[in-house]
Design a protein around this motif. Sequence first.
Motif, PDB file in Angstrom:
ATOM      1  N   PRO A 213      81.907  -2.265  18.151  1.00  0.00           N
ATOM      2  CA  PRO A 213      80.741  -1.562  18.690  1.00  0.00           C
ATOM      3  C   PRO A 213      81.062  -0.577  19.801  1.00  0.00           C
ATOM      4  O   PRO A 213      80.316   0.387  20.013  1.00  0.00           O
ATOM      5  CB  PRO A 213      79.841  -2.702  19.187  1.00  0.00           C
ATOM      6  N   ASP A 214      82.182  -0.782  20.507  1.00  0.00           N
ATOM      7  CA  ASP A 214      82.546   0.149  21.571  1.00  0.00           C
ATOM      8  C   ASP A 214      82.907   1.529  21.034  1.00  0.00           C
ATOM      9  O   ASP A 214      82.929   2.517  21.798  1.00  0.00           O
ATOM     10  CB  ASP A 214      83.718  -0.401  22.386  1.00  0.00           C
ATOM     11  N   ASN A 215      83.206   1.626  19.740  1.00  0.00           N
ATOM     12  CA  ASN A 215      83.494   2.940  19.157  1.00  0.00           C
ATOM     13  C   ASN A 215      82.330   3.902  19.343  1.00  0.00           C
ATOM     14  O   ASN A 215      82.535   5.113  19.485  1.00  0.00           O
ATOM     15  CB  ASN A 215      83.803   2.812  17.662  1.00  0.00           C
ATOM     16  N   LEU A 216      81.117   3.369  19.339  1.00  0.00           N
ATOM     17  CA  LEU A 216      79.939   4.224  19.457  1.00  0.00           C
ATOM     18  C   LEU A 216      79.959   5.002  20.770  1.00  0.00           C
ATOM     19  O   LEU A 216      79.795   6.227  20.786  1.00  0.00           O
ATOM     20  CB  LEU A 216      78.672   3.376  19.351  1.00  0.00           C
ATOM     21  N   SER A 217      80.189   4.311  21.866  1.00  0.00           N
ATOM     22  CA  SER A 217      80.217   4.988  23.158  1.00  0.00           C
ATOM     23  C   SER A 217      81.470   5.849  23.315  1.00  0.00           C
ATOM     24  O   SER A 217      81.417   6.938  23.903  1.00  0.00           O
ATOM     25  CB  SER A 217      80.140   3.971  24.297  1.00  0.00           C
ATOM     26  N   ASP A 218      82.598   5.394  22.765  1.00  0.00           N
ATOM     27  CA  ASP A 218      83.831   6.189  22.850  1.00  0.00           C
ATOM     28  C   ASP A 218      83.655   7.544  22.178  1.00  0.00           C
ATOM     29  O   ASP A 218      84.043   8.582  22.723  1.00  0.00           O
ATOM     30  CB  ASP A 218      84.990   5.441  22.173  1.00  0.00           C
ATOM     31  N   CYS A 231      78.476   6.140  10.099  1.00  0.00           N
ATOM     32  CA  CYS A 231      78.405   4.970  10.967  1.00  0.00           C
ATOM     33  C   CYS A 231      78.543   3.690  10.145  1.00  0.00           C
ATOM     34  O   CYS A 231      77.677   3.383   9.306  1.00  0.00           O
ATOM     35  CB  CYS A 231      77.077   4.950  11.722  1.00  0.00           C
ATOM     36  N   GLY A 232      79.608   2.956  10.376  1.00  0.00           N
ATOM     37  CA  GLY A 232      79.820   1.690   9.686  1.00  0.00           C
ATOM     38  C   GLY A 232      78.895   0.628  10.243  1.00  0.00           C
ATOM     39  O   GLY A 232      79.133   0.095  11.331  1.00  0.00           O
ATOM     40  N   ARG A 252      69.673   1.770  14.258  1.00  0.00           N
ATOM     41  CA  ARG A 252      68.876   2.343  15.348  1.00  0.00           C
ATOM     42  C   ARG A 252      69.761   2.758  16.527  1.00  0.00           C
ATOM     43  O   ARG A 252      69.517   3.795  17.167  1.00  0.00           O
ATOM     44  CB  ARG A 252      67.820   1.340  15.815  1.00  0.00           C
ATOM     45  N   SER A 253      70.781   1.956  16.826  1.00  0.00           N
ATOM     46  CA  SER A 253      71.690   2.308  17.922  1.00  0.00           C
ATOM     47  C   SER A 253      72.402   3.621  17.625  1.00  0.00           C
ATOM     48  O   SER A 253      72.559   4.471  18.517  1.00  0.00           O
ATOM     49  CB  SER A 253      72.720   1.190  18.128  1.00  0.00           C
TER      50      SER A 253
END
Length: 297
Positions: A213-218, A231-232, A252-253
């Motif tokens: 999940p940290d990939n999203l912010s990275d 988005c996986g 949604r995120s």
Amino acid sequence: MQLPKLLPTTVVGSFPCVKGTGLSALFDPYKKAVQFAVAEQLRAGVDIISDGQVRADMVQAFVSKLPGINGNTVTGTIGISEKPITVADTRYALTQTKYVKGILTGPCTLAYALKIATPAYRNRDELVLDLAAALHSEAKFLAASGAYMIQVDEPILSTGAMDIETAKEALKIIFRDIATPSCIHTCGRLNTISSEWTRLPVDVIDFEYSVSPDNLSDISRHDLRNKKIGCGCVKSSEPEVEPVEEIEKRIRSCVEVFGAKNILIDPDCGLRMHTPEVAFAKLANMCEAARNVRAEL
């Protein structure tokens, strides 16, 4: 790049291999497997499908067809396959829907899986570029077949084992003079390469989110230069079929960060290691979750 709908669903690539039986299977035991994979993706509601990648693992599917390679060993200068490698299966999928992605295992990942036993290459970086030239030929065949998108799978990049600048040059070679939308998929944590990875010369960047999940912010920290984002949102590494509601939360995120018009929804990686029933259930729940979120927007 024009997406077929808001929040379109797709696959990273592979599906469980269900071989045919009987007389027809003597000529092509994988024909039924391709047909089954295509039918199951469509039955689940996937918008942009693949041919299922059922004929071999992601490395052997390509290196077994390229001159200069014997098994997993590079024995001479890499050449171009005399015939298309994946196009026949892609063409079949295109008879069922116009939204089909052709899939290439990336040259960095191929190079890392091979042993060099020839003076033709001093290092893997040199090997990567010749592999990219061979894949360019396959990409041209896929584009000519009418593929909606061409995806390059480079899981090795997240490990740091291969130079990402070499990957950048390789992608330029693969997609040279090809107008078909391009995509790169990389699974794993991207924190150490996110800056360079998001600048790779493709139209779509596809990443693992469910188990990383940290990939999203990275990724969101960087200028994505109008790229679309894959988005996986379904775990491909676990047999558990996540509830629709859990997948909805992940979608949604991603929408909050990238905007609904910019993203595609898919599993973290391929589903080949699962049973056909589990693979179908994961895709069906993913598609239902995407429909639900789409209806909210």
